[in-house]
Design a protein around this motif. Sequence first.
Motif, short mmCIF file in Angstrom:
data_model
loop_
_atom_site.label_atom_id
_atom_site.label_comp_id
_atom_site.label_asym_id
_atom_site.label_seq_id
_atom_site.Cartn_x
_atom_site.Cartn_y
_atom_site.Cartn_z
N SER A 4 -82.42 78.79 22.41
CA SER A 4 -81.24 78.26 23.07
C SER A 4 -80.06 78.46 22.14
O SER A 4 -80.23 78.61 20.92
N ARG A 5 -78.86 78.45 22.70
CA ARG A 5 -77.67 78.46 21.85
C ARG A 5 -77.53 77.14 21.11
O ARG A 5 -76.89 77.07 20.07
N SER A 6 -78.15 76.09 21.66
CA SER A 6 -78.13 74.76 21.05
C SER A 6 -79.43 74.50 20.31
O SER A 6 -80.51 74.53 20.90
N ARG A 7 -79.33 74.23 19.02
CA ARG A 7 -80.53 73.95 18.23
C ARG A 7 -81.27 72.73 18.78
O ARG A 7 -82.51 72.74 18.89
N GLU B 217 -85.13 72.70 20.16
CA GLU B 217 -86.15 71.86 19.51
C GLU B 217 -86.79 70.91 20.50
O GLU B 217 -88.01 70.67 20.43
N THR C 209 -82.67 79.20 17.32
CA THR C 209 -81.27 79.05 17.68
C THR C 209 -80.67 80.44 17.87
O THR C 209 -80.58 81.22 16.91
#
Length: 349
Positions: free
Chosen positions: A55-58, A62, A74
Motif C-alpha cells: 500500500s502507499r500507506s505503511r 501492516e 510500503t
Amino acid sequence: MTGTSARFPPQSEESETVPDRVLNIGVVGCAAIARRAVIPALAAEPSVRLVAVASRSRGKAEAVARRFGCEAVTGYADLLARDDIDAVYVPLPPALHAEWVARALAAGKHVLAEKPCVTDLAQAAELVAAAHDAGLLLMENFAFLHHGQHDAVRALVEAGAIGEPRHLNAEFAFPPLPVGDIRHTRALGGGALFDAGVYTLRAATAYLGPEVTVHGAVLRVDPDTGVDMAGAALVADQDGRTGQLTFGFDRSYRCACTLWGSEGSITLDRAFTAPPTLRPVLRLVRQDHVEERTLPAGHQFAALVALFARTVLDGGDFEGPAQAVLRQAALVDAVREAAGSGPGRGAIY
C-alpha cells in the motif's frame, strides 16, 4: 525464491509431484474487494503462497498483512522489485491498472487484474502484447464465471431445456454510493459502466459467444461528477441472438441474468455476487412447467484463484484469458462510443 518458481512452469514429470510447488503472490493495493474477497481466497488456496501486500500507506499495509499472515510493503514498486514473488493481484482503481499491470509484467510477474483490467482497448492491446512477449499470464478478475450456478445453466441449455437460446437479459445495479466513494471520481475510472456494466458485458460474451457486438447504448452521466450513474446496452451475435444489458448505482439492488430460449427461460437472481454460503436458486420456466432448483453453494473467488494458480503452475492456456481481456475492452469502448461518450468525446447528460 521460496518453493518452485512459477515464472516458467516446470516441464518434467518429476517436478509435477513436488509437494511444495506453489505460486508466490503479492498484492498491489488494499482495496475493499481485495480485503473482503480475493486476499482471503489467496491466503486459503493450497497452491498459493501469499508473500506480501503493498500500500502507499505503511499503516494500511501492516494492518492487512497482520490479518492475512504475510509481509507488509510500503509502495507498489518495492513489491514488484521483490524476487520472491512470481505473480501479483492488482486491485487498484481502474484508471491506475494500465500503469501498474504494465510495470508488473515488465518485472516478470504474472498478473491477475481486478475488473476492469483497463479503461480502453488501446491499453488492453498494449498489455496483452507485453504479456505475450514475456510469456506471462494476464487474467481479468470476473470471478462470477467460476461459480457452479453458471455451469448449471450451461448444462441445461446443452440438454435442450429451453430450446434454442434467443435472448439474454443481464442486470446489475445497486443503491447510490456514498459521496466520497472513488467510483464517483472520473479521474480514477469511476462510473457505473466500469463498476457494474462490465459484469453484464462479460455475461453477454459468456452466453451469446465471443463475437457479440454492441448495437446501441445509453449512459446517464452526473453533470457534477462527470461519471455515468447508469446505463443500458443492446448487443447481438452474428446469428441475431440479442442481449439487453442494464446497470447502475442509482436504484434498488438487482443482480440477475435470464437466458430466454425458443421453448423456455432460465433465471439466476444472484448471477454476479453470490456469497460463498449462498445456495443460489435457478428458475426454469417452460410452457406448462415452472421449476426452482436450489443449487450448491460455491466460492467463486476461491475457484478463480485456484484456476489462476493452476494455469501458471501447469503452463496452461495463457492465450484465452488474454483474448478475453481484449474482447471485454472492445465492448466497453463500443458502449461508450454508442452512447456518445467514447474516448475524446463529450459525456451524455
